[in-house]
Design a protein around this motif. Sequence first.
Motif, short mmCIF file in Angstrom:
data_model
loop_
_atom_site.label_atom_id
_atom_site.label_comp_id
_atom_site.label_asym_id
_atom_site.label_seq_id
_atom_site.Cartn_x
_atom_site.Cartn_y
_atom_site.Cartn_z
N ILE A 1 -10.49 -13.66 4.59
CA ILE A 1 -10.70 -12.32 5.16
C ILE A 1 -10.52 -11.28 4.06
CG2 ILE A 1 -9.94 -10.68 6.92
CD1 ILE A 1 -8.77 -13.09 8.45
N GLY A 2 -11.40 -10.29 4.03
CA GLY A 2 -11.29 -9.24 3.02
C GLY A 2 -11.43 -7.86 3.63
N LYS A 3 -10.49 -6.99 3.30
CA LYS A 3 -10.54 -5.60 3.78
C LYS A 3 -11.75 -4.88 3.18
CE LYS A 3 -8.08 -1.21 3.10
NZ LYS A 3 -6.92 -0.57 2.44
N ASN B 1 -0.22 6.79 11.56
CA ASN B 1 -0.74 7.31 10.30
C ASN B 1 -2.18 6.84 10.13
OD1 ASN B 1 -1.39 7.86 7.57
ND2 ASN B 1 0.75 7.76 6.98
N THR B 2 -3.13 7.77 10.13
CA THR B 2 -4.53 7.36 10.03
C THR B 2 -4.89 6.84 8.65
OG1 THR B 2 -5.30 9.59 9.41
CG2 THR B 2 -5.17 9.08 11.77
N ASP B 3 -3.98 7.01 7.67
CA ASP B 3 -4.22 6.46 6.33
C ASP B 3 -3.70 5.04 6.21
OD1 ASP B 3 -5.18 6.53 3.74
OD2 ASP B 3 -3.36 7.42 2.91
N ALA B 4 -3.14 4.50 7.27
CA ALA B 4 -2.74 3.09 7.31
C ALA B 4 -3.79 2.32 8.10
CB ALA B 4 -1.36 2.94 7.92
N GLU B 5 -5.04 2.44 7.64
CA GLU B 5 -6.19 1.92 8.39
C GLU B 5 -6.52 0.48 8.04
OE1 GLU B 5 -7.80 2.06 4.61
OE2 GLU B 5 -6.54 3.58 5.56
N GLY B 6 -6.19 0.05 6.82
CA GLY B 6 -6.59 -1.29 6.40
C GLY B 6 -5.99 -2.38 7.26
N ARG B 7 -4.72 -2.22 7.62
CA ARG B 7 -4.05 -3.23 8.45
C ARG B 7 -4.66 -3.29 9.85
NH1 ARG B 7 1.46 -0.13 7.56
NH2 ARG B 7 0.27 0.25 5.65
N LEU B 8 -5.22 -2.17 10.31
CA LEU B 8 -5.84 -2.16 11.64
C LEU B 8 -7.09 -3.03 11.67
CD1 LEU B 8 -5.48 1.63 12.53
CD2 LEU B 8 -4.10 -0.26 13.40
N ILE B 9 -7.96 -2.83 10.69
CA ILE B 9 -9.21 -3.61 10.70
C ILE B 9 -8.93 -5.08 10.40
CG2 ILE B 9 -10.53 -1.54 10.10
CD1 ILE B 9 -10.98 -2.74 7.31
N PHE C 1 -6.45 -16.93 4.35
CA PHE C 1 -6.14 -16.01 3.25
C PHE C 1 -6.71 -14.65 3.60
CE2 PHE C 1 -6.56 -19.96 0.47
CZ PHE C 1 -5.19 -20.12 0.31
N ASP C 2 -5.94 -13.59 3.36
CA ASP C 2 -6.54 -12.26 3.43
C ASP C 2 -6.22 -11.48 2.17
OD1 ASP C 2 -4.52 -9.96 3.83
OD2 ASP C 2 -3.82 -11.37 5.34
N PHE C 3 -7.22 -10.71 1.73
CA PHE C 3 -7.11 -9.90 0.52
C PHE C 3 -7.31 -8.44 0.92
CE2 PHE C 3 -8.64 -14.04 -0.73
CZ PHE C 3 -7.97 -14.33 -1.90
N ALA C 4 -6.43 -7.57 0.43
CA ALA C 4 -6.54 -6.16 0.82
C ALA C 4 -5.86 -5.26 -0.19
CB ALA C 4 -5.91 -5.95 2.20
N THR C 5 -6.52 -4.17 -0.51
CA THR C 5 -5.89 -3.08 -1.26
C THR C 5 -5.09 -2.28 -0.23
OG1 THR C 5 -7.94 -1.84 -0.95
CG2 THR C 5 -7.65 -2.95 -3.06
N LEU C 6 -3.93 -2.80 0.15
CA LEU C 6 -3.31 -2.35 1.39
C LEU C 6 -2.30 -1.22 1.21
CD1 LEU C 6 -3.88 -3.24 4.28
CD2 LEU C 6 -1.72 -4.45 4.26
N THR C 7 -1.38 -1.34 0.25
CA THR C 7 -0.30 -0.36 0.21
C THR C 7 -0.01 0.12 -1.20
OG1 THR C 7 1.52 -1.95 -0.06
CG2 THR C 7 0.81 -1.47 2.19
N GLY C 8 0.28 1.41 -1.34
CA GLY C 8 0.83 1.92 -2.58
C GLY C 8 2.22 1.40 -2.83
N ALA C 9 2.91 1.02 -1.77
CA ALA C 9 4.27 0.51 -1.91
C ALA C 9 4.32 -0.77 -2.75
CB ALA C 9 4.89 0.26 -0.54
N ALA C 10 3.29 -1.60 -2.63
CA ALA C 10 3.24 -2.82 -3.43
C ALA C 10 3.12 -2.50 -4.91
CB ALA C 10 2.08 -3.71 -2.99
N ARG C 11 2.39 -1.44 -5.22
CA ARG C 11 2.23 -1.04 -6.62
C ARG C 11 3.52 -0.42 -7.16
NH1 ARG C 11 -0.97 -3.64 -5.05
NH2 ARG C 11 0.26 -4.96 -6.39
N HIS D 1 -1.14 -13.50 2.52
CA HIS D 1 -1.68 -12.14 2.44
C HIS D 1 -1.47 -11.62 1.04
CE1 HIS D 1 -1.94 -7.82 2.86
NE2 HIS D 1 -0.63 -7.67 2.83
N PHE D 2 -2.55 -11.14 0.41
CA PHE D 2 -2.50 -10.63 -0.95
C PHE D 2 -2.72 -9.12 -0.92
CE2 PHE D 2 -3.94 -14.99 -0.97
CZ PHE D 2 -3.14 -15.57 -1.93
N ASP D 3 -1.66 -8.38 -1.23
CA ASP D 3 -1.73 -6.92 -1.32
C ASP D 3 -2.06 -6.61 -2.78
OD1 ASP D 3 -1.35 -4.16 -1.28
OD2 ASP D 3 0.38 -4.28 0.06
#
Length: 464
Positions: free
Chosen positions: A229-231, A311-319, A336-346, A428-430
């Motif tokens: 799965i990919g965001k 938070n409408t900017d937390a949209e990736g996890r919704l889809i 497996f899911d891949f997503a540019t999900l959070t700034g917190a991971a960075r 899950h890969f952030d």
Amino acid sequence: MTDLSTLIQPDRGQAARTIHLIDAKGFDAWLSAQPPRHRAAAAAQKLAPAGYSSAILPGDNPDDWSVVSVVNNVERLSPWCLAKLAETLPEGTYRVDAREPGKALHGWLAAQYKFDRYKKKDAKPQGPRILLTSDPAKMEDAIRMAAVTFKLRDRINTGANDMGPADLEAAAADLAQSYGATLSVAKGAEVEKGYGLLWAVGQAAGKGREPRLIELEWGNPEHPRVAIIGKGVCFDTGGLDIKPAAGMRLMKKDMGGAAHALALAELVMQNRLPVRLHMLVPAVENAINGDATRPGDVMISRKGLSVENSNTDAEGRLILADALTKAEEAGPELVFDFATLTGAARVALGADLQALFANDDTLATELLSAAESEFDPMWRMPLYDPYKDLLKSDVADMVNAAEGPFGGAITAALFLKEFVPDKAQWAHFDIFCWNGASKPGRPKGAEAVSLRAVWKVLKDRYAS
């Protein structure tokens, strides 16, 4: 795209310039054993005992020269140890002295990538730099990996005006046609009625950029079922919780998870891995107009759980949640899911080290081992269950984003975990998938991350 088969070729004893590799720890011993002209050339070119340092060594005749390059460990070549040479050497054919390039083949190819879709074409492009190898199997593997990496980079580097949900659908359709896979796409009323979270995120996008769930299935139904799965957020304004300009600048790359899913799916199919592949890409644009989902709106997921949009900017996890539920309905054993999900991971791990979350220790161990062997770094983060309390809502089953600045990558992963198939192993890969500055083999811009490690795990599990 460059014909990669021209950049690495079988070694049949043809004429080629030699690349001598020196271990950084053995630099002084090597230098003291060289003739005066080589020591003079090394000094003039500032050759030093550090990775990527290199020099041209003169021969007996003006055109008789070779290359010396310093590597961190000559017995364990990294994918990137020859990449700078592939960027800087004159065009021509080269052979590594007394050893196989091995994993360095990947960096040699990756270094010759250019994204020039929007640039005026060079009237006199530079000719190829060719590396020889006597290991045809590794050569074919390297070409395939580099080819999907180039496509992945191209898709992320492309402007959002040319890489919207319909363009991701077209990319999946090309894959399906090339490998005999089945493509299905849910959009319109089907998404509105059956994928409430996906619809909520993408409903404000304009005509032609409507939300959709792209699915590709391939392989023998009797084989183990693997979901990838990919965001696919093709551009992210942040919605009504709008991002500042600096935060929006690179949001064309918010479909980086989808680019990784497409790349991994192609590797599975072209190598005919004995699995039943199920690739899912929820594709949207998180746009703003009068139809945009508001903070405080309550949405009903495909799974039936209600989600308050905190938070409408937390949209990736919704889809991703709706895509994970769709994957669950087919009973996969591995997801497996891949997503540019959070700034917190960075913030936690920086740009180069990718965040891994997994619900199974065996799978996590396999992935971390592959990450180390493939020089494809990742770090396991905790699925710390007590933090689920941060996702509680006063009016719904859960919120999509926890309040406050702490543990954002963890709470995002815990949100996804609520939609993961109960019996499946899940990772899950952030990911960041972007080079902020150029490094050898990794130009500024889009980058494949975790791809080589995940592909190794799939091969090791199923190729036999």
